[in-house]
Design an enzyme around this catalytic site. Sequence first.
Site, PDB file in Angstrom:
ATOM      1  N   TYR A 275       0.822  -1.216   0.000  1.00 46.30           N
ATOM      2  CA  TYR A 275       0.000   0.000   0.000  1.00 46.30           C
ATOM      3  C   TYR A 275       0.855   1.265   0.000  1.00 46.30           C
ATOM      4  O   TYR A 275       0.377   2.345  -0.336  1.00 46.30           O
ATOM      5  CB  TYR A 275      -0.940   0.029   1.215  1.00 46.30           C
ATOM      6  CG  TYR A 275      -2.063  -0.987   1.158  1.00 46.30           C
ATOM      7  CD1 TYR A 275      -2.174  -1.868   0.088  1.00 46.30           C
ATOM      8  CD2 TYR A 275      -3.001  -1.074   2.164  1.00 46.30           C
ATOM      9  CE1 TYR A 275      -3.186  -2.811   0.027  1.00 46.30           C
ATOM     10  CE2 TYR A 275      -4.031  -2.017   2.115  1.00 46.30           C
ATOM     11  CZ  TYR A 275      -4.108  -2.879   1.038  1.00 46.30           C
ATOM     12  OH  TYR A 275      -5.112  -3.806   0.985  1.00 46.30           O
TER      13      TYR A 275
ATOM     14  N   LYS B 273       3.083 -15.468   1.897  1.00 50.86           N
ATOM     15  CA  LYS B 273       2.977 -16.181   0.623  1.00 50.86           C
ATOM     16  C   LYS B 273       4.395 -16.522   0.189  1.00 50.86           C
ATOM     17  O   LYS B 273       4.846 -16.186  -0.911  1.00 50.86           O
ATOM     18  CB  LYS B 273       2.235 -15.281  -0.390  1.00 50.86           C
ATOM     19  CG  LYS B 273       1.843 -15.948  -1.666  1.00 50.86           C
ATOM     20  CD  LYS B 273       0.757 -16.995  -1.527  1.00 50.86           C
ATOM     21  CE  LYS B 273       0.481 -17.662  -2.859  1.00 50.86           C
ATOM     22  NZ  LYS B 273      -0.370 -18.860  -2.750  1.00 50.86           N
TER      23      LYS B 273
ATOM     24  N   ASP C 111      -3.475 -18.067   1.275  1.00 47.17           N
ATOM     25  CA  ASP C 111      -4.655 -18.689   0.663  1.00 47.17           C
ATOM     26  C   ASP C 111      -5.235 -19.754   1.597  1.00 47.17           C
ATOM     27  O   ASP C 111      -6.450 -19.849   1.785  1.00 47.17           O
ATOM     28  CB  ASP C 111      -4.343 -19.266  -0.726  1.00 47.17           C
ATOM     29  CG  ASP C 111      -2.972 -19.904  -0.827  1.00 47.17           C
ATOM     30  OD1 ASP C 111      -2.184 -19.813   0.138  1.00 47.17           O
ATOM     31  OD2 ASP C 111      -2.673 -20.520  -1.864  1.00 47.17           O
TER      32      ASP C 111
ATOM     33  N   ASP D 141      -5.388  -6.799   5.657  1.00 44.93           N
ATOM     34  CA  ASP D 141      -6.601  -6.069   5.279  1.00 44.93           C
ATOM     35  C   ASP D 141      -7.701  -7.071   4.936  1.00 44.93           C
ATOM     36  O   ASP D 141      -8.828  -7.000   5.431  1.00 44.93           O
ATOM     37  CB  ASP D 141      -6.266  -5.180   4.063  1.00 44.93           C
ATOM     38  CG  ASP D 141      -7.367  -4.187   3.743  1.00 44.93           C
ATOM     39  OD1 ASP D 141      -8.382  -4.177   4.467  1.00 44.93           O
ATOM     40  OD2 ASP D 141      -7.221  -3.438   2.765  1.00 44.93           O
TER      41      ASP D 141
ATOM     42  N   ASP E 135     -10.944  -8.526   7.587  1.00 49.80           N
ATOM     43  CA  ASP E 135     -12.349  -8.348   7.225  1.00 49.80           C
ATOM     44  C   ASP E 135     -13.073  -9.689   7.158  1.00 49.80           C
ATOM     45  O   ASP E 135     -14.242  -9.787   7.534  1.00 49.80           O
ATOM     46  CB  ASP E 135     -12.488  -7.599   5.895  1.00 49.80           C
ATOM     47  CG  ASP E 135     -12.621  -6.101   6.120  1.00 49.80           C
ATOM     48  OD1 ASP E 135     -12.135  -5.624   7.163  1.00 49.80           O
ATOM     49  OD2 ASP E 135     -13.215  -5.417   5.268  1.00 49.80           O
TER      50      ASP E 135
END
Length: 363
Positions: free
Chosen positions: A144, A194, A227, A251, A255
Site C-alpha cells: 500500500y 505467501k 490462501d 486487510d 475483514d
Amino acid sequence: MSDKSYQIALLPGDGIGPEVIAEAVTLLDAVSEACGFRITYTENAAGGAAIDRYKDPMPDSVVETCQAADGVMLGAVGGPAWDHHTGDMRPESGLLKIRRELGVFANLRPVAVPASLAEASPLRPEAVAGTDMLVVRELTGGIYFGEPRGRSGEPGNEDAFNTMRYTTPEIERVARVAFAWARKRRGRLCSVDKANVLVVSQLWRDVVTKLGAEEYADVELSHMYVDNAAMQLVINPGQFDVIVTGNLFGDILSDAGATLGGSLGLLPSASLGATRPGLFEPVHGSAPDIAGQSKANPIACILSAAMMLDDLGEEKAASGLRAGVEGALDEGLRTADLGREGRESVSTREMGEAILVHARKVI
Ligand code: NAD
C-alpha cells in the site's frame, strides 16, 4: 482517588460515531472512578464534521491535540453528505492522515464469538462458537505504501505497477507486538505470508522465525500461506490464537474474520506505534442508514475503549468493560443488528446502561 490521570482525545466523527463514543465515555468515566484514576477529554471534529467546520477532514491543529494525548478514540467518519468530495477532501483521507501522523504501525483486531452470539454468525454456530483470536496487521508498510508505483502507456496498452516491500526492522517491530500478545494470551502465533511465491514473504518468514527462536522461544510459532489461512478462517476459526501478517493480507483476512461474529457492531480495534498515543476505533463505519435513530450497537466502541485502557496499563478497568459487555449479552440484550425476528431489540443507550450495570458488579 489517586492523582493518576489520562488525557484522551475524542474524535467522534460522523453518522453513528458520536452516538457510540458517548456510550464509551460514560463507561470510561464509571470504570475510571471505580478504579481510582481520572480521565479528561478533548473533543474535536474529524472527517465530514471537520470538512464542514474547517474545510479539512483532519486539520493539523487536531492532529497536534491528538499527538499530545495519552490515547485517541475515534468513532467513524464519512457519509453521503461528503461523497462528492475527492482526494484529500474525502473524510477517509483524514483517517489515513491521523494514522500516519501517529505512526501507528500495528493494527490489532480481536475477534471473539461467545457461545451466546454464535447464532448470529453467517457460519454454522458449532463452527464459530468459542472463536477467540487476535489479528495483528502491519499498517504502514507493504504494497500500500511501496515505491515505485505507477501507471503509464496509451489506452489499450497500459502498464500499472505497485511495489511490495518490507525491511527487516519493519517486520521485526510488528512481529514483536504479535509475539508479546501471544505470550499474554494462549501462547500461539501464526504468521501468514505467501513465501512459496513472493520474495518479500520469504524475508518476512525468515525474520519472524529468527526473532521467535531468539526472543520468544516460549511462544509456539507456526507459518501459513495466505490462501490456506483464508480457508482455515472459515472452516475452523477456533484453531487461531494470534495471527500476524502484512498490510495487504491483513486487510483481507481481518475483514474475513470480522464477519464471523455476525455484526460489525461487535468489533473493536487498536492501532499502536512505538510510543503513545495509540488510536482506538470500532471497525465499523458511520452507518448512515441507522444514524440518529439510537439503533447503533455501542459494543465495538466500548471494547475499543477497553483496548485503550489495556494500553494505558489499566487492566482492571479494561476487564470491567469486557465483563460488562459479556454480562449484557448473556442477559440476552441485543441491539437491532444482532436481533432475530420476533425478538425485541434495545437502543444504543439501553445497551450502554446494561453494560454499565454489569461492569459495576466486577470493579
Ligand atoms: P458501515 O460499517 O458504516 O455499515 C455497514 C452496515 O453495518 C450498515 O448496514 C450499518 O447499519 C451496519 N453497522 C455498522 N456499524 C454498526 C453498529 N455499530 N451497529 C449496528 N449496525 C452497524 O459501512 P458502509 O455502509 O460501507 O460505510 C458507511 C460510511 O462509513 C462510508 O462513508 C464509509 O466510507 C465510512 N466508513 C468509515 C470507516 C471508519 O471511519 N473507520 C470504516 C468503514 C466505512
